[in-house]
Write an enzyme that holds these catalytic residues in place. Structure first.
Site, PDB file in Angstrom:
ATOM      1  N   GLU A  38       0.870  -1.171   0.000  1.00 32.38           N
ATOM      2  CA  GLU A  38       0.000   0.000   0.000  1.00 32.38           C
ATOM      3  C   GLU A  38       0.912   1.228   0.000  1.00 32.38           C
ATOM      4  O   GLU A  38       1.799   1.326   0.857  1.00 32.38           O
ATOM      5  CB  GLU A  38      -0.887   0.002   1.260  1.00 32.38           C
ATOM      6  N   ARG A 264       5.435 -12.971   9.541  1.00 34.62           N
ATOM      7  CA  ARG A 264       6.066 -11.698   9.230  1.00 34.62           C
ATOM      8  C   ARG A 264       7.399 -11.598   9.954  1.00 34.62           C
ATOM      9  O   ARG A 264       7.633 -12.295  10.941  1.00 34.62           O
ATOM     10  CB  ARG A 264       5.165 -10.519   9.556  1.00 34.62           C
ATOM     11  N   LYS A 274       4.314   0.688   9.724  1.00 34.45           N
ATOM     12  CA  LYS A 274       4.362   1.937   8.954  1.00 34.45           C
ATOM     13  C   LYS A 274       3.749   3.087   9.732  1.00 34.45           C
ATOM     14  O   LYS A 274       4.200   4.215   9.623  1.00 34.45           O
ATOM     15  CB  LYS A 274       3.646   1.751   7.610  1.00 34.45           C
TER      16      LYS A 274
HETATM   17  P1  ATP Z   1       2.256  -2.099   8.191  1.00 33.39           P
HETATM   18  O1  ATP Z   1       1.392  -3.063   8.950  1.00 33.39           O
HETATM   19  O2  ATP Z   1       3.595  -1.840   8.782  1.00 33.39           O
HETATM   20  O3  ATP Z   1       1.569  -0.845   7.763  1.00 33.39           O
HETATM   21  P2  ATP Z   1       1.569  -3.534   5.879  1.00 33.39           P
HETATM   22  O4  ATP Z   1       1.697  -4.991   5.991  1.00 33.39           O
HETATM   23  O5  ATP Z   1       0.217  -2.989   6.040  1.00 33.39           O
HETATM   24  O6  ATP Z   1       2.622  -2.863   6.838  1.00 33.39           O
HETATM   25  P3  ATP Z   1       1.683  -3.380   3.049  1.00 33.39           P
HETATM   26  O7  ATP Z   1       2.147  -2.286   2.189  1.00 33.39           O
HETATM   27  O8  ATP Z   1       0.254  -3.761   3.016  1.00 33.39           O
HETATM   28  O9  ATP Z   1       2.147  -2.996   4.517  1.00 33.39           O
HETATM   29  O10 ATP Z   1       2.576  -4.672   2.831  1.00 33.39           O
HETATM   30  C1  ATP Z   1       2.896  -5.183   1.574  1.00 33.39           C
HETATM   31  C2  ATP Z   1       3.297  -6.622   1.721  1.00 33.39           C
HETATM   32  O11 ATP Z   1       4.412  -6.743   2.589  1.00 33.39           O
HETATM   33  C3  ATP Z   1       2.168  -7.445   2.327  1.00 33.39           C
HETATM   34  O12 ATP Z   1       2.027  -8.624   1.565  1.00 33.39           O
HETATM   35  C4  ATP Z   1       2.630  -7.738   3.710  1.00 33.39           C
HETATM   36  O13 ATP Z   1       2.163  -8.972   4.155  1.00 33.39           O
HETATM   37  C5  ATP Z   1       4.151  -7.721   3.578  1.00 33.39           C
HETATM   38  N1  ATP Z   1       4.764  -7.341   4.840  1.00 33.39           N
HETATM   39  C6  ATP Z   1       4.525  -6.236   5.565  1.00 33.39           C
HETATM   40  N2  ATP Z   1       5.217  -6.243   6.718  1.00 33.39           N
HETATM   41  C7  ATP Z   1       5.935  -7.384   6.716  1.00 33.39           C
HETATM   42  C8  ATP Z   1       6.857  -7.987   7.630  1.00 33.39           C
HETATM   43  N3  ATP Z   1       7.176  -7.403   8.786  1.00 33.39           N
HETATM   44  N4  ATP Z   1       7.401  -9.180   7.297  1.00 33.39           N
HETATM   45  C9  ATP Z   1       7.096  -9.774   6.131  1.00 33.39           C
HETATM   46  N5  ATP Z   1       6.238  -9.266   5.235  1.00 33.39           N
HETATM   47  C10 ATP Z   1       5.656  -8.089   5.514  1.00 33.39           C
HETATM   48 MG    MG Z   2      -1.301  -3.968   4.688  1.00 31.22          MG
END
Ligand code: ATP
Ligand code: MG
Length: 561
Positions: A38, A264, A274
């Site tokens: 995102e 994760r 984020k």
């Molecule tokens: P946050 O929760 O920090 O805002 P997010 O998961 O919402 O992060 P996205 O931009 O939706 O952020 O993530 C893109 C991809 O990266 C998703 O498929 C998510 O599962 C993966 N991802 C995000 N954080 C991690 C992590 N700590 N370890 C592995 N994969 C991750």
């Molecule tokens: Mg997300």
């Protein structure tokens, strides 16, 4: 993939086993994955894990990975983030080729599919407020309650949904919900919201829409439109999988992707959210998204972490379904491993103490050869100037040396790396009694660092020639948080380390005067350092990437032995 490409050989894991079986048994002829960020912030090291997995699998098995922006919430998304994400994925070493997509590309198709669900009696417009919806949702132990609007006719729902789209209602007035089961043990199936009214311009679609699909309604359908075979996401989406499947089963989806979840990445001393990272930036706790203390990919890059080291870290930690917290030392170990091989050795002095060599001719300068990388003979040598006045590290001198301190003190001889042996004869102090200069002599027979009579000083020091040395601002970085589990006592911001950045003014050898931004070198005995983008001609700035102390390697050696 082989070491030749800079990509570490991948280890297998449960996802690779599923992919291999799907190909072997003919369920798919090629693999299509996607990385779906995102664009509401910069990517971090957790995303790097997901990128290495999603792009690594098609490299290994054949196929491709789509970079798809999950751009469904215009209130939080910005062009700056879209650009940064593309740059970061590319810098990590991956290429999506022509496979760049945006969930917003599918807004038209998603809207049509929403109409299909309404016509089939599987979606309805709800007038409940967000709070009421939450309140009707029930809990893990109590079923939800049906909305009074749940049994509207398809005709009425079509009319209202079209009017939502036409902009007749304010934000939050109505939503579109799937009509599944308010008593389902899975809360995600209790009539999840599919569309919201958001009157806000979108970075890509502008004012074309004022209703936007939720993550759940956009994600699986986007996968299906793109022909994604394996949709890999983190474990928190496990509970969403039945909804992912329900939507695909109830829509004329052009293909049938499957979702698989993995754990994760969590790291000690590090926060990977984020929302928190945005707050650190907005409240000025750091220099920006790319602050060298941030766990963002752009921060790690600015810090001097090579992409190769991040990729080998991802391979090292692997992929599983067990939630765990990885020691940040494992990441640092992977980075040191690369830098030890690749970073040229240089001389830099962080806390300069002047040395005058009394028997060295005044005005004379000579060039000595210093080895660029003892790990790589082909890196050759470089000339370093030597003269009567030098700087050494203040810490390498003690007026009253404690036991086991073998470096410089009055009457003692040490080796200057690649130069000569020097002996300290006397000190000069300032009015406060602080040592500000060492008076030394050198032995001309020890040029290059060896004595013809075979005597060996117990210490070898780094140094720079005072007249030729280039002044530099040096930023010493350490973990952003002072405890391995930041925020465990509630106040995350109270755990910010006051010493995560310490700025000193030192000197570097003249060959670094034109250091390229992003170039990482090893200052001998001190650590790895990288020229910062804040550097200006005549005003160099270096970031300490890492010290040389590898506590992780030591720990492993101890466990092994
Ligand atoms: P946050 O929760 O920090 O805002 P997010 O998961 O919402 O992060 P996205 O931009 O939706 O952020 O993530 C893109 C991809 O990266 C998703 O498929 C998510 O599962 C993966 N991802 C995000 N954080 C991690 C992590 N700590 N370890 C592995 N994969 C991750
Ligand atoms: Mg997300």
């Amino acid at each position: 993939m082989s070491g030749e490409t800079g990509f570490p050989a991948e280890r297998s894991d449960f996802i690779r086993e599923i992919v291999a079986a799907d190909l072997r048994e003919g369920r798919h002829s090629t693999v299509v994955t996607r990385f779906p960020p995102e664009p509401n912030g910069y990517l971090h090291i957790g995303h790097a894990k997901s990128i290495c997995l999603n792009f690594g699998i098609p490299l290994e098995f054949g196929g491709h990975c789509n970079l798809r922006f999950d751009d469904t919430n215009p209130l939080k998304e910005e062009q700056e983030y879209l650009d940064a994400i593309e740059a970061d994925v590319r810098w990590l070493g991956f290429d999506w080729g022509e496979h760049l997509h945006h969930a917003s590309d599918y807004f038209g198709q998603l809207y049509e599919w929403a109409l299909d669900l309404i016509r089939a009696g599987r979606a309805y417009v709800d007038d409940l407020s967000a709070d009421d919806i939450r309140e009707h949702r029930g809990t893990l132990t109590e079923p939800g309650r049906e909305s009074p609007w749940r049994n509207r006719s398809p005709e009425e729902n079509l009319d209202l949904f079209e009017r939502m789209r036409a902009g007749e209602f304010p934000n939050g007035a109505r939503v579109l919900r799937a009509r599944i089961d308010m008593a389902s043990p899975n809360l995600n199936l209790r009539d999840p919201v599919l569309y919201r009214i958001v009157h806000a311009p979108h970075p890509r679609t502008g004012d074309a829409w004022c209703i936007y699909p939720t993550y759940d309604f956009a994600h699986g359908q986007s996968d299906a439109i793109e022909g994604v075979t394996h949709s890999l996401c983190t474990l928190e989406f496990e509970g969403h999988r039945p909804l992912y499947d329900w939507l695909l089963d109830n829509l004329p989806a052009p293909s049938r992707p499957r979702q698989y979840e993995f754990a994760r990445l969590n790291l000690t001393y590090t926060v990977l959210s984020k929302r928190v990272l945005l707050q650190l930036v907005n409240e000025g706790h750091v220099r920006g998204w790319d602050d060298p203390r941030m766990p963002t990919i752009s921060g790690l890059r600015r810090r001097g972490f090579p992409a190769e080291g991040i990729r080998s870290f991802a391979t090292e930690i692997g992929v599983s379904r067990n939630d765990s917290v990885v020691e940040v030392g494992v990441l640092e170990h992977a980075i040191r491993d690369v830098l030890n091989r690749t970073a040229p050795r240089r001389f830099g002095v962080l806390d300069p103490l002047r040395v005058v060599i009394e028997n060295y001719p005044e005005g004379q300068v000579e060039e000595l050869d210093a080895v660029n990388n003892p790990e790589d003979e082909s890196a050759g040598t470089r000339p370093v100037p030597f003269g009567r006045e030098l700087y050494i590290e203040a810490d390498d001198f003690r007026e009253e040396p404690p036991p086991k301190f073998f470096r410089l003190s009055v009457g003692r001889e040490v080796r200057l790396r690649s130069a000569y042996f020097i002996t300290c004869r006397d000190v000069v102090k300032d009015a406060a009694g602080k040592v500000v200069e060492l008076r030394c002599t050198f032995d001309p027979a020890t040029r290059g660092g060896d004595a013809p009579d075979g005597r060996r000083p117990k210490a070898t020091l780094h140094w720079v020639a005072a007249e030729q040395a280039v002044p530099a601002e040096i930023r010493l970085y350490d973990h952003l948080f002072s405890r391995p589990d930041p925020g465990a006592d509630d106040d995350l911001f109270a755990d910010l380390s006051p010493t995560s950045e310490v700025v000193v003014r030192g000197f570097v050898e003249p060959s670094l005067a034109g250091a390229r931004v992003g170039e990482t070198v090893q200052f001998e005995r001190l650590g790895y350092f990288c020229a910062d983008p804040d550097s200006r001609p005549g005003a160099l700035v270096f970031n300490r990437t890492l010290t040389l102390k590898d506590t992780w390697a030591r720990l492993q050696a101890r466990q092994g032995g």
